[in-house]
Design a protein around this motif. Sequence first.
Motif, PDB file in Angstrom:
ATOM      1  N   THR A  14      32.624 -53.843 -75.123  1.00 51.68           N
ATOM      2  CA  THR A  14      33.200 -54.612 -74.100  1.00 51.68           C
ATOM      3  C   THR A  14      32.056 -54.728 -72.976  1.00 51.68           C
ATOM      4  OG1 THR A  14      35.532 -54.387 -74.502  1.00 51.68           O
ATOM      5  CG2 THR A  14      35.187 -55.222 -72.554  1.00 51.68           C
ATOM      6  N   TYR A  15      31.815 -55.730 -72.304  1.00 51.12           N
ATOM      7  CA  TYR A  15      30.822 -56.185 -71.442  1.00 51.12           C
ATOM      8  C   TYR A  15      31.537 -57.038 -70.335  1.00 51.12           C
ATOM      9  CZ  TYR A  15      27.784 -54.853 -75.348  1.00 51.12           C
ATOM     10  OH  TYR A  15      27.185 -54.102 -76.407  1.00 51.12           O
ATOM     11  N   GLY A  16      30.827 -57.065 -69.174  1.00 54.68           N
ATOM     12  CA  GLY A  16      31.337 -57.925 -68.326  1.00 54.68           C
ATOM     13  C   GLY A  16      32.379 -57.433 -67.350  1.00 54.68           C
ATOM     14  N   ASP A  17      32.679 -58.523 -66.311  1.00 53.41           N
ATOM     15  CA  ASP A  17      33.642 -58.059 -65.246  1.00 53.41           C
ATOM     16  C   ASP A  17      35.003 -58.702 -65.745  1.00 53.41           C
ATOM     17  OD1 ASP A  17      35.022 -57.727 -63.065  1.00 53.41           O
ATOM     18  OD2 ASP A  17      33.677 -58.783 -61.674  1.00 53.41           O
ATOM     19  N   ALA A  18      36.036 -57.934 -65.991  1.00 54.45           N
ATOM     20  CA  ALA A  18      37.471 -58.178 -66.057  1.00 54.45           C
ATOM     21  C   ALA A  18      37.816 -59.338 -65.065  1.00 54.45           C
ATOM     22  CB  ALA A  18      38.375 -57.058 -66.391  1.00 54.45           C
ATOM     23  N   GLU A  25      29.698 -64.106 -66.341  1.00 62.04           N
ATOM     24  CA  GLU A  25      29.967 -62.769 -65.801  1.00 62.04           C
ATOM     25  C   GLU A  25      31.311 -62.375 -66.265  1.00 62.04           C
ATOM     26  OE1 GLU A  25      30.012 -63.021 -61.629  1.00 62.04           O
ATOM     27  OE2 GLU A  25      27.931 -63.412 -61.440  1.00 62.04           O
ATOM     28  N   LYS A  26      32.263 -63.093 -66.809  1.00 62.93           N
ATOM     29  CA  LYS A  26      33.549 -62.503 -66.931  1.00 62.93           C
ATOM     30  C   LYS A  26      33.390 -61.611 -68.243  1.00 62.93           C
ATOM     31  CE  LYS A  26      34.852 -66.730 -69.869  1.00 62.93           C
ATOM     32  NZ  LYS A  26      35.520 -67.504 -70.095  1.00 62.93           N
ATOM     33  N   GLU A  27      34.488 -61.000 -68.591  1.00 63.17           N
ATOM     34  CA  GLU A  27      34.556 -60.007 -69.496  1.00 63.17           C
ATOM     35  C   GLU A  27      34.614 -60.608 -70.988  1.00 63.17           C
ATOM     36  OE1 GLU A  27      37.256 -56.272 -69.298  1.00 63.17           O
ATOM     37  OE2 GLU A  27      38.334 -57.359 -70.811  1.00 63.17           O
ATOM     38  N   TRP A  28      33.703 -59.981 -71.813  1.00 63.08           N
ATOM     39  CA  TRP A  28      33.759 -60.110 -73.226  1.00 63.08           C
ATOM     40  C   TRP A  28      33.440 -59.139 -74.169  1.00 63.08           C
ATOM     41  CZ3 TRP A  28      28.770 -61.270 -75.861  1.00 63.08           C
ATOM     42  CH2 TRP A  28      27.720 -60.889 -75.163  1.00 63.08           C
ATOM     43  N   ARG A  29      34.036 -59.354 -75.506  1.00 61.41           N
ATOM     44  CA  ARG A  29      33.815 -58.304 -76.260  1.00 61.41           C
ATOM     45  C   ARG A  29      32.725 -58.763 -77.497  1.00 61.41           C
ATOM     46  NH1 ARG A  29      35.407 -53.164 -77.395  1.00 61.41           N
ATOM     47  NH2 ARG A  29      35.788 -52.553 -79.761  1.00 61.41           N
TER      48      ARG A  29
END
Length: 229
Positions: A14-18, A25-29
């Motif tokens: 998982t990467y990014g900002d939730a 920038e948003k969270e992604w997997r």
Amino acid sequence: MAKVLSVQVGRAQTYGDAGSKDFLEKEWRSASFKEVSETPLYVSFSGLSGDEVADKIHHGGVDKAIFVNSYENYAHWASFLGLKYLPFGALAENLTMTGLHESNVILGEIHQIGTALLQVSQPRKPCWKISRRWNHKAFTNEIFTSGLTGWYYKVLQEGIIGTGDEIRVIRQETPRISILEANEAFYEPEKYQRMLETILEIPSLASSYKESIVKRLSHESDLGYMKTE
């Protein structure tokens, strides 16, 4: 001589900002960040040992067991991204090859690599994750429109694959339609309707790929997987 330059596998992370709503920038997997394997790897019917898929609905499975990219495209993509060079696995591929290219790889043909037998099952459909991987919103669409997508293999015979392995073409399907030609037809279905209909007649190709062509021909194709907004 066509050969494997590098072998890569990756784990889903998982990467990014939730809390972010911004695409970049948003969270992604994803398992897009592949690492080079210094040793040969076993390839089963589901893919290379140690490799994972984050989105099992759109990626992976027996018809998309191994994803490949041509090293001949690397200079082009480095230039597009404004970089001096790209590391192996930059397109999230399992195998980086030289001597093979979308223009000379034929849908359905069978390759021997190491002790494995692999069949070209379909072109890659670039999704939004490759844009996230390189922090460039236009990258996914550029891959789609250029036709330089890479391709997937279905594993016909399990075996061992490693860097430096020669790639031998064992059998080619007829009609001879290249990955690049298939991508051009998918991009412009009205212009290449007959070619798309011909692709549907190739028995060895993935059923999911054929279904996407049927939808493309009937103007029901959903390209939402490429959306970067």
